[in-house]
Motif scaffolding. Structure first.
Motif, PDB file in Angstrom:
ATOM      1  N   SER A  89       0.843  -1.333  -0.104  1.00  0.00           N
ATOM      2  CA  SER A  89       0.028   0.131   0.019  1.00  0.00           C
ATOM      3  C   SER A  89       0.889   1.275  -0.133  1.00  0.00           C
ATOM      4  O   SER A  89       2.114   1.218   0.298  1.00  0.00           O
ATOM      5  CB  SER A  89      -0.999   0.052   1.266  1.00  0.00           C
ATOM      6  OG  SER A  89      -0.128  -0.038   2.342  1.00  0.00           O
ATOM      7  N   THR A  90       0.278   2.581  -0.473  1.00  0.00           N
ATOM      8  CA  THR A  90       1.111   3.617  -0.301  1.00  0.00           C
ATOM      9  C   THR A  90       1.691   3.907   1.141  1.00  0.00           C
ATOM     10  O   THR A  90       2.707   4.549   1.169  1.00  0.00           O
ATOM     11  CB  THR A  90      -0.003   4.729  -0.764  1.00  0.00           C
ATOM     12  OG1 THR A  90      -0.214   4.666  -2.123  1.00  0.00           O
ATOM     13  CG2 THR A  90       0.823   6.075  -0.847  1.00  0.00           C
ATOM     14  N   GLY A  91       0.715   3.730   2.254  1.00  0.00           N
ATOM     15  CA  GLY A  91       1.275   3.914   3.567  1.00  0.00           C
ATOM     16  C   GLY A  91       2.353   2.947   3.674  1.00  0.00           C
ATOM     17  O   GLY A  91       3.231   3.645   4.575  1.00  0.00           O
ATOM     18  N   ALA A  92       2.433   1.865   3.407  1.00  0.00           N
ATOM     19  CA  ALA A  92       3.744   1.045   3.588  1.00  0.00           C
ATOM     20  C   ALA A  92       4.954   1.442   2.941  1.00  0.00           C
ATOM     21  O   ALA A  92       6.006   1.573   3.415  1.00  0.00           O
ATOM     22  CB  ALA A  92       3.262  -0.595   3.412  1.00  0.00           C
ATOM     23  N   PHE A  96       8.280   2.769   4.843  1.00  0.00           N
ATOM     24  CA  PHE A  96       9.590   2.205   4.682  1.00  0.00           C
ATOM     25  C   PHE A  96      10.514   3.022   4.390  1.00  0.00           C
ATOM     26  O   PHE A  96      11.710   3.210   4.710  1.00  0.00           O
ATOM     27  CB  PHE A  96       9.479   0.870   3.575  1.00  0.00           C
ATOM     28  CG  PHE A  96      10.652   0.369   3.219  1.00  0.00           C
ATOM     29  CD1 PHE A  96      11.086  -0.582   4.014  1.00  0.00           C
ATOM     30  CD2 PHE A  96      11.419   0.882   2.065  1.00  0.00           C
ATOM     31  CE1 PHE A  96      12.467  -1.346   3.430  1.00  0.00           C
ATOM     32  CE2 PHE A  96      12.641  -0.018   1.711  1.00  0.00           C
ATOM     33  CZ  PHE A  96      13.144  -0.857   2.472  1.00  0.00           C
ATOM     34  N   ALA A  97      10.053   3.974   3.355  1.00  0.00           N
ATOM     35  CA  ALA A  97      11.182   4.930   3.143  1.00  0.00           C
ATOM     36  C   ALA A  97      11.520   5.960   4.055  1.00  0.00           C
ATOM     37  O   ALA A  97      12.582   6.396   4.404  1.00  0.00           O
ATOM     38  CB  ALA A  97      10.532   5.646   1.763  1.00  0.00           C
ATOM     39  N   ALA A  98      10.574   6.445   4.889  1.00  0.00           N
ATOM     40  CA  ALA A  98      10.726   7.231   6.103  1.00  0.00           C
ATOM     41  C   ALA A  98      11.493   6.616   7.293  1.00  0.00           C
ATOM     42  O   ALA A  98      12.501   7.367   7.543  1.00  0.00           O
ATOM     43  CB  ALA A  98       9.289   7.608   6.705  1.00  0.00           C
ATOM     44  N   THR A 131      19.835  10.547   2.460  1.00  0.00           N
ATOM     45  CA  THR A 131      19.084  11.539   1.355  1.00  0.00           C
ATOM     46  C   THR A 131      18.301  10.945   0.247  1.00  0.00           C
ATOM     47  O   THR A 131      17.318  11.283  -0.259  1.00  0.00           O
ATOM     48  CB  THR A 131      20.592  12.120   0.774  1.00  0.00           C
ATOM     49  OG1 THR A 131      21.043  13.032   1.895  1.00  0.00           O
ATOM     50  CG2 THR A 131      19.710  13.281  -0.079  1.00  0.00           C
ATOM     51  N   VAL A 132      18.901   9.674  -0.202  1.00  0.00           N
ATOM     52  CA  VAL A 132      18.243   8.955  -1.190  1.00  0.00           C
ATOM     53  C   VAL A 132      16.715   8.539  -0.731  1.00  0.00           C
ATOM     54  O   VAL A 132      15.723   8.511  -1.620  1.00  0.00           O
ATOM     55  CB  VAL A 132      19.095   8.077  -1.831  1.00  0.00           C
ATOM     56  CG1 VAL A 132      18.332   6.866  -2.755  1.00  0.00           C
ATOM     57  CG2 VAL A 132      20.319   8.474  -2.586  1.00  0.00           C
ATOM     58  N   SER A 133      16.848   8.257   0.465  1.00  0.00           N
ATOM     59  CA  SER A 133      15.587   7.655   1.090  1.00  0.00           C
ATOM     60  C   SER A 133      14.568   8.616   1.176  1.00  0.00           C
ATOM     61  O   SER A 133      13.338   8.651   0.949  1.00  0.00           O
ATOM     62  CB  SER A 133      15.877   6.833   2.403  1.00  0.00           C
ATOM     63  OG  SER A 133      16.796   6.083   2.408  1.00  0.00           O
ATOM     64  N   LEU A 134      15.147   9.839   1.526  1.00  0.00           N
ATOM     65  CA  LEU A 134      14.202  10.752   1.712  1.00  0.00           C
ATOM     66  C   LEU A 134      13.647  11.610   0.269  1.00  0.00           C
ATOM     67  O   LEU A 134      12.228  11.872   0.294  1.00  0.00           O
ATOM     68  CB  LEU A 134      14.854  12.178   2.313  1.00  0.00           C
ATOM     69  CG  LEU A 134      14.115  13.638   2.456  1.00  0.00           C
ATOM     70  CD1 LEU A 134      12.694  13.412   3.302  1.00  0.00           C
ATOM     71  CD2 LEU A 134      15.071  14.819   2.938  1.00  0.00           C
ATOM     72  N   ALA A 135      14.431  11.266  -0.751  1.00  0.00           N
ATOM     73  CA  ALA A 135      13.982  11.713  -2.008  1.00  0.00           C
ATOM     74  C   ALA A 135      12.642  10.597  -2.691  1.00  0.00           C
ATOM     75  O   ALA A 135      11.591  10.836  -3.112  1.00  0.00           O
ATOM     76  CB  ALA A 135      14.905  11.633  -3.137  1.00  0.00           C
ATOM     77  N   ALA A 136      13.072   9.533  -2.044  1.00  0.00           N
ATOM     78  CA  ALA A 136      11.962   8.296  -2.437  1.00  0.00           C
ATOM     79  C   ALA A 136      10.629   8.546  -1.678  1.00  0.00           C
ATOM     80  O   ALA A 136       9.570   8.434  -2.185  1.00  0.00           O
ATOM     81  CB  ALA A 136      12.492   6.910  -2.025  1.00  0.00           C
ATOM     82  N   PHE A 137      10.836   8.841  -0.328  1.00  0.00           N
ATOM     83  CA  PHE A 137       9.628   9.234   0.444  1.00  0.00           C
ATOM     84  C   PHE A 137       8.756  10.445  -0.305  1.00  0.00           C
ATOM     85  O   PHE A 137       7.504  10.380  -0.420  1.00  0.00           O
ATOM     86  CB  PHE A 137       9.943   9.699   1.767  1.00  0.00           C
ATOM     87  CG  PHE A 137       8.831  10.133   2.689  1.00  0.00           C
ATOM     88  CD1 PHE A 137       7.882   9.278   3.217  1.00  0.00           C
ATOM     89  CD2 PHE A 137       8.698  11.593   2.781  1.00  0.00           C
ATOM     90  CE1 PHE A 137       6.854   9.613   4.170  1.00  0.00           C
ATOM     91  CE2 PHE A 137       7.683  11.982   3.720  1.00  0.00           C
ATOM     92  CZ  PHE A 137       6.806  10.829   4.374  1.00  0.00           C
ATOM     93  N   ALA A 138       9.545  11.543  -0.555  1.00  0.00           N
ATOM     94  CA  ALA A 138       8.889  12.857  -1.057  1.00  0.00           C
ATOM     95  C   ALA A 138       8.182  12.491  -2.505  1.00  0.00           C
ATOM     96  O   ALA A 138       7.089  12.968  -2.927  1.00  0.00           O
ATOM     97  CB  ALA A 138       9.994  13.980  -1.019  1.00  0.00           C
ATOM     98  N   ALA A 142       4.303  12.683  -3.460  1.00  0.00           N
ATOM     99  CA  ALA A 142       3.860  13.561  -4.618  1.00  0.00           C
ATOM    100  C   ALA A 142       3.158  12.946  -5.274  1.00  0.00           C
ATOM    101  O   ALA A 142       2.054  13.402  -5.986  1.00  0.00           O
ATOM    102  CB  ALA A 142       4.841  14.407  -4.970  1.00  0.00           C
ATOM    103  N   ASP A 143       3.675  11.593  -5.849  1.00  0.00           N
ATOM    104  CA  ASP A 143       2.898  10.831  -6.869  1.00  0.00           C
ATOM    105  C   ASP A 143       1.768  10.246  -6.478  1.00  0.00           C
ATOM    106  O   ASP A 143       0.512  10.243  -6.991  1.00  0.00           O
ATOM    107  CB  ASP A 143       3.903   9.827  -7.320  1.00  0.00           C
ATOM    108  CG  ASP A 143       3.317   9.228  -8.717  1.00  0.00           C
ATOM    109  OD1 ASP A 143       2.698   9.586  -9.344  1.00  0.00           O
ATOM    110  OD2 ASP A 143       3.616   7.702  -8.493  1.00  0.00           O
TER     111      ASP A 143
END
Length: 328
Positions: A89-92, A96-98, A131-138, A142-143
């Motif tokens: 799910s989107t929440g998961a 995970f990224a956070a 930093t890469v993980s934060l980019a994946a989270f953001a 957004a998407d």
């Protein structure tokens, strides 16, 4: 130098010089080792045994273990992407990224890296992955949640990682954080131009990236973006990438030629071999495209590459002799 206080003072100076971009971590390590083995020093070089030798190896062991943990984390992430991510799910995905961002960031902050190059490298790698993980989270936010389009998603992800990477660079002046901040800002500049007018094609974002890179190089030259060598390298990569994107229009060919020439000249004047190497890569990328467009079915392309190669060889010889003369 003798005594712990003298070694601590040397370490303080080395950290300051690295922060200012005057030396890199490898040079600092060699200076520290040379001072430790100098006559009158309390260190005894390779003959040191016991707890002191164990202590000197401990940062390298910690660095190796940190890299191993990072590789395992990446492998676990790839496994999840391959087998589980499509069904998450989107929440998961966001969780995970956070979690990865926080855990890696906290791990880097927990590393006491003021006195050892190996620990500083470990901290930089952990913070780069954070930093890469934060980019994946953001980007996921957004998407999947805000339903932005591709350009909007790129803007959000790049803005978040740029702010985070810049904050980490401001604290450490580390090369990896410098590169992370620049890469994020370059993506941000390209996405912003494309968001303003998607009809420009690739040359619009390319021009935005080129302009940011040129500004970055000027600021690095003035000493405001340490380490200086990293700043030159980042600017050179961005200039080449931006110029390459602009080559779909005629003016882009002129910009690409000027960029390659500028990199070669800057590399010689600044005595930066990386810039000369980037200029050589630019020759291989740009020259065939220009000659095939304006002089098709001719021998101009190989001749042009050969001529520029001779010029590059002469510049490399001059640079090597100049460096040898300055050391002498």
């Amino acid at each position: 130098m003798t005594g712990p206080s003298s070694r601590a003072e040397l370490r303080k100076h080395l950290d300051h010089w690295m922060a200012e971009g005057l030396i890199d971590s490898a040079q600092a390590t060699r200076i520290e080792a040379a001072e430790a083995s100098a006559p009158g020093s309390t260190a005894t070089g390779p003959t040191v045994t016991g707890s002191s030798a164990t202590g000197s190896r401990a940062p390298l062991v910690a660095e190796a273990l940190g890299y191993a943990d990072g590789v395992l984390a990446i492998a676990a992430g790839l496994y999840m992407v391959r087998d589980f991510w499509p069904n998450l799910s989107t929440g998961a995905e966001l969780a995970f990224a956070a979690a990865a961002c926080v855990a890696l960031g906290a791990g880097g902050a927990a590393v006491r890296a003021t006195g050892d190059a190996a620990l500083r490298r470990l901290r930089s790698v952990l913070w780069l992955m954070s930093t890469v993980s934060l980019a994946a989270f953001a980007g996921t936010l957004a998407d999947q949640v805000w339903r932005f389009g591709p350009d909007g998603t790129a803007l959000v992800a790049a803005a978040a990682s740029a702010a985070y990477g810049a904050a980490l660079w401001w604290r450490t002046r580390a090369a990896l954080q410098h590169l992370a901040a620049f890469a994020s800002l370059a993506v941000l500049a390209g996405a912003a131009v494309n968001q303003l007018d998607a009809g420009l094609g690739a040359w619009g974002p390319g021009l935005g990236i080129w302009g940011l890179s040129a500004l970055w190089g000027v600021v690095a030259l003035r000493g405001y973006l340490p380490p200086g060598t990293t700043g030159y390298f980042a600017a050179g990569i961005g200039l080449l990438a931006g110029a390459q994107l602009t080559m779909q229009v005629a003016a882009g060919h002129a910009l690409a030629l000027a960029t390659v020439a500028g990199l070669l000249v800057a590399g010689v004047l600044l005595r930066q071999a990386w810039l000369v190497a980037l200029g050589a890569v630019g020759v291989l990328l740009v020259t065939p495209q220009i000659t095939s467009r304006y002089l098709p079915m001719s021998a101009a392309a190989p001749v042009a590459i050969f001529v520029v190669g001779v010029v590059l060889l002469g510049a490399a010889v001059w640079l090597a002799r100049h460096r040898a003369g300055s050391r002498g």
